[in-house]
Design a protein around this motif. Structure first.
Motif, PDB file in Angstrom:
ATOM      1  N   TYR A   1      38.436  98.410  48.649  1.00  0.00           N
ATOM      2  CA  TYR A   1      39.911  98.044  48.935  1.00  0.00           C
ATOM      3  C   TYR A   1      39.709  96.989  48.085  1.00  0.00           C
ATOM      4  N   LEU A   2      41.027  95.781  46.814  1.00  0.00           N
ATOM      5  CA  LEU A   2      41.030  95.363  46.836  1.00  0.00           C
ATOM      6  C   LEU A   2      42.728  95.025  47.365  1.00  0.00           C
ATOM      7  N   THR A   3      42.493  94.041  48.203  1.00  0.00           N
ATOM      8  CA  THR A   3      44.610  93.326  48.305  1.00  0.00           C
ATOM      9  C   THR A   3      44.484  92.090  47.045  1.00  0.00           C
ATOM     10  N   VAL A   4      45.696  92.713  46.977  1.00  0.00           N
ATOM     11  CA  VAL A   4      45.727  91.057  45.755  1.00  0.00           C
ATOM     12  C   VAL A   4      47.226  90.796  45.983  1.00  0.00           C
ATOM     13  N   HIS A   5      46.700  89.293  46.056  1.00  0.00           N
ATOM     14  CA  HIS A   5      47.986  88.641  46.198  1.00  0.00           C
ATOM     15  C   HIS A   5      48.552  88.003  44.662  1.00  0.00           C
ATOM     16  N   THR A   6      49.980  88.134  44.791  1.00  0.00           N
ATOM     17  CA  THR A   6      50.351  88.169  43.065  1.00  0.00           C
ATOM     18  C   THR A   6      51.357  86.872  44.097  1.00  0.00           C
ATOM     19  N   LEU A   7      52.025  85.934  42.698  1.00  0.00           N
ATOM     20  CA  LEU A   7      52.961  85.261  42.393  1.00  0.00           C
ATOM     21  C   LEU A   7      54.443  85.531  41.148  1.00  0.00           C
ATOM     22  N   ALA A   8      54.122  87.382  40.612  1.00  0.00           N
ATOM     23  CA  ALA A   8      55.030  87.708  40.839  1.00  0.00           C
ATOM     24  C   ALA A   8      55.471  88.850  41.448  1.00  0.00           C
ATOM     25  N   ALA A   9      56.577  89.966  40.597  1.00  0.00           N
ATOM     26  CA  ALA A   9      56.771  90.766  41.465  1.00  0.00           C
ATOM     27  C   ALA A   9      56.019  91.917  41.695  1.00  0.00           C
ATOM     28  N   ALA A  10      55.797  92.338  43.151  1.00  0.00           N
ATOM     29  CA  ALA A  10      54.116  92.959  43.005  1.00  0.00           C
ATOM     30  C   ALA A  10      54.120  93.901  42.113  1.00  0.00           C
ATOM     31  N   ASP A  11      55.031  95.001  42.276  1.00  0.00           N
ATOM     32  CA  ASP A  11      55.440  95.891  41.488  1.00  0.00           C
ATOM     33  C   ASP A  11      55.217  95.956  39.819  1.00  0.00           C
ATOM     34  N   VAL A  12      55.218  94.942  39.155  1.00  0.00           N
ATOM     35  CA  VAL A  12      54.774  94.436  38.446  1.00  0.00           C
ATOM     36  C   VAL A  12      53.116  94.576  37.594  1.00  0.00           C
ATOM     37  N   VAL A  13      52.288  94.090  38.862  1.00  0.00           N
ATOM     38  CA  VAL A  13      51.405  93.926  38.932  1.00  0.00           C
ATOM     39  C   VAL A  13      50.506  95.165  39.124  1.00  0.00           C
ATOM     40  N   ALA A  14      51.287  95.947  40.278  1.00  0.00           N
ATOM     41  CA  ALA A  14      50.547  96.990  39.881  1.00  0.00           C
ATOM     42  C   ALA A  14      51.174  97.555  38.755  1.00  0.00           C
ATOM     43  N   SER A  15      51.702  97.995  38.505  1.00  0.00           N
ATOM     44  CA  SER A  15      51.922  98.463  37.574  1.00  0.00           C
ATOM     45  C   SER A  15      50.498  98.125  36.015  1.00  0.00           C
ATOM     46  N   ARG A  16      50.401  96.503  35.827  1.00  0.00           N
ATOM     47  CA  ARG A  16      49.697  96.620  34.249  1.00  0.00           C
ATOM     48  C   ARG A  16      48.318  97.174  35.669  1.00  0.00           C
ATOM     49  N   LEU A  17      47.566  96.858  36.554  1.00  0.00           N
ATOM     50  CA  LEU A  17      46.802  97.482  37.419  1.00  0.00           C
ATOM     51  C   LEU A  17      46.777  98.703  36.771  1.00  0.00           C
ATOM     52  N   ALA A  18      47.657  99.878  37.148  1.00  0.00           N
ATOM     53  CA  ALA A  18      47.601 101.301  36.510  1.00  0.00           C
ATOM     54  C   ALA A  18      46.530 101.617  35.296  1.00  0.00           C
ATOM     55  N   ASP A  19      46.975 101.138  34.457  1.00  0.00           N
ATOM     56  CA  ASP A  19      46.229 101.100  33.356  1.00  0.00           C
ATOM     57  C   ASP A  19      44.922 100.954  33.436  1.00  0.00           C
ATOM     58  N   THR A  20      44.151 100.084  34.569  1.00  0.00           N
ATOM     59  CA  THR A  20      42.835 100.094  33.981  1.00  0.00           C
ATOM     60  C   THR A  20      41.994 101.755  34.933  1.00  0.00           C
ATOM     61  N   ASP A  21      40.965 102.296  33.918  1.00  0.00           N
ATOM     62  CA  ASP A  21      40.405 102.560  34.272  1.00  0.00           C
ATOM     63  C   ASP A  21      40.192 103.625  35.662  1.00  0.00           C
ATOM     64  N   ASP A  22      39.003 102.040  36.031  1.00  0.00           N
ATOM     65  CA  ASP A  22      38.402 102.211  37.467  1.00  0.00           C
ATOM     66  C   ASP A  22      39.881 102.581  39.085  1.00  0.00           C
ATOM     67  N   THR A  23      40.998 101.716  38.483  1.00  0.00           N
ATOM     68  CA  THR A  23      41.354 101.864  39.923  1.00  0.00           C
ATOM     69  C   THR A  23      42.173 104.096  40.096  1.00  0.00           C
ATOM     70  N   GLU A  24      41.712 104.223  41.576  1.00  0.00           N
ATOM     71  CA  GLU A  24      42.122 105.218  41.563  1.00  0.00           C
ATOM     72  C   GLU A  24      43.173 105.525  42.601  1.00  0.00           C
ATOM     73  N   TRP A  25      43.858 104.895  43.139  1.00  0.00           N
ATOM     74  CA  TRP A  25      45.058 104.494  43.769  1.00  0.00           C
ATOM     75  C   TRP A  25      45.614 103.152  44.008  1.00  0.00           C
ATOM     76  N   ILE A  26      46.903 103.228  43.948  1.00  0.00           N
ATOM     77  CA  ILE A  26      47.649 101.736  44.104  1.00  0.00           C
ATOM     78  C   ILE A  26      48.622 101.782  44.681  1.00  0.00           C
ATOM     79  N   ALA A  27      49.123 101.251  45.305  1.00  0.00           N
ATOM     80  CA  ALA A  27      50.870 100.456  45.960  1.00  0.00           C
ATOM     81  C   ALA A  27      50.363  99.210  45.750  1.00  0.00           C
ATOM     82  N   ALA A  28      52.139  99.216  46.127  1.00  0.00           N
ATOM     83  CA  ALA A  28      52.383  98.162  45.872  1.00  0.00           C
ATOM     84  C   ALA A  28      53.674  97.903  47.556  1.00  0.00           C
ATOM     85  N   THR A  29      53.044  96.598  48.168  1.00  0.00           N
ATOM     86  CA  THR A  29      53.664  96.847  49.899  1.00  0.00           C
ATOM     87  C   THR A  29      55.531  95.635  49.644  1.00  0.00           C
TER      88      THR A  29
END
Length: 327
Positions: free
Chosen positions: A81-109
């Motif tokens: 699990y990665l917990t990513v703390h963001t400066l910008a809106a979490a959903d924007v960072v989550a969408s960028r992470l979704a484009d990476t091959d290694d990620t299986e599941w991503i949620a913005a809180t």
């Protein structure tokens, strides 16, 4: 219409789900690769009607059929699990992470500054490289915390799908010892990778992926299934049950963490339980009807005598869910 008693459903489906769709989903829970002809016979309708409803549900109607495979067999045994703390809106960072091959599941809180991500990698070096090269440099990322997943515990309604009686879902320990893994070859691995993406992949498409004839591919597939190297599992969107609110609870255990994990896995709203390294001992994923239901589940967890400090992350949105090492 036969086969629509609802006994296979973990929870009552919403009233807006038609009787025929309930029957189709129930048959997929019992056999994720059921043929159209057998499906039509079992639910008491025509093949044309059965095919239409089956394709509609699989094409975006809240039902996914996957092949469950121990990620160690696919050379991706390092889970985290990665917990990513963001400066910008979490959903924007989550969408960028979704484009990476290694990620299986991503949620913005719902705090709008946290992204939770599950990934699988080749080894610990690949995990560190992924975090340093692909996560930390993203615009809006402030910091990243890594929690290695040590072990996964099956729940009765994993991904809100019920395995047939007598069959448990795939279980594994992260970084399984090579001598404990079943023997497979490169051809088996190609079949497993295809089934992981689509548990209903046709024998023709599997044959094209692995380079064998259709009869030889069928023999390989049945051998893999008989050895429980792959299990075909139907996963149901929680929204079909009226479960609109999801969350992860991270738990510090005051006694044996394995026993605590098994106790939590028996709660009906729990869909994942994983044993972690780091500050928290367990990650517990839940699906609930609404925030009041989530509050009830949270109180039930925190009042267990074996549960200590608990951290709650309610999801604002789930932006990626591949079910690749779902159970």
């Amino acid at each position: 219409m036969s086969g629509s008693s609802g006994s296979a459903f973990p929870f009552p489906l919403k009233n807006t789900v038609s009787d025929i769709d309930r029957a189709v989903i129930e048959q997929l829970l019992l056999d994720g690769r059921v043929t159209v002809s057998h499906l039509a016979e079992r639910i008491g309708t025509t093949p044309t009607t059965a095919k239409l409803h089956l394709e509609t549900k699989l094409a975006g109607g809240g039902v996914t059929v996957v092949g469950l495979v121990d990620p160690s067999l696919l050379n991706r045994p390092m889970l985290a699990y990665l917990t990513v703390h963001t400066l910008a809106a979490a959903d924007v960072v989550a969408s960028r992470l979704a484009d990476t091959d290694d990620t299986e599941w991503i949620a913005a809180t719902t705090d709008l500054n946290t992204v939770i991500c599950r990934i699988s990698c080749r080894d610990s070096a690949a995990l560190v490289a992924f975090v340093d090269d692909k996560v930390r440099p993203l615009d809006g990322v402030r910091s990243v915390t890594i929690h290695s997943i040590l072990r996964w515990f099956p729940t009765p309604y994993s991904s809100l799908g019920t395995p047939p009686e007598g069959r448990s879902a795939v279980t594994w320990t992260s970084n399984s010892a090579p001598d404990r893994l079943p023997r497979i070859d490169a051809t088996d691995r190609l079949i497993l990778e295809s089934l992981q993406d689509n548990g209903r992949a046709s024998l023709t498409s599997l044959a094209a992926a692995c380079g064998l004839s259709v009869p030889a591919t069928r023999q390989r597939f049945l051998h893999l299934q008989d050895r429980s190297i792959v299990q075909i599992h139907c996963c149901i969107s929680p929204e079909l049950f009226g479960f609109e609110v999801g969350a992860t609870l991270r738990v510090v255990c005051l006694s044996n963490s394995t026993d605590t994990a098994r106790s939590l896995a028996r709660l009906p709203e729990v869909t994942w339980v994983t044993q972690l390294s780091g500050e928290y001992d367990l990650a517990v994923e839940v699906q609930c009807r609404d925030t009041a239901h989530l509050s009830d589940v949270y109180r039930q967890v925190v009042t267990m005598p074996e549960v200590g400090e608990t951290e709650l992350h309610q999801y604002d949105s789930v932006v990626k869910s591949l079910f690749r090492w779902s159970h």
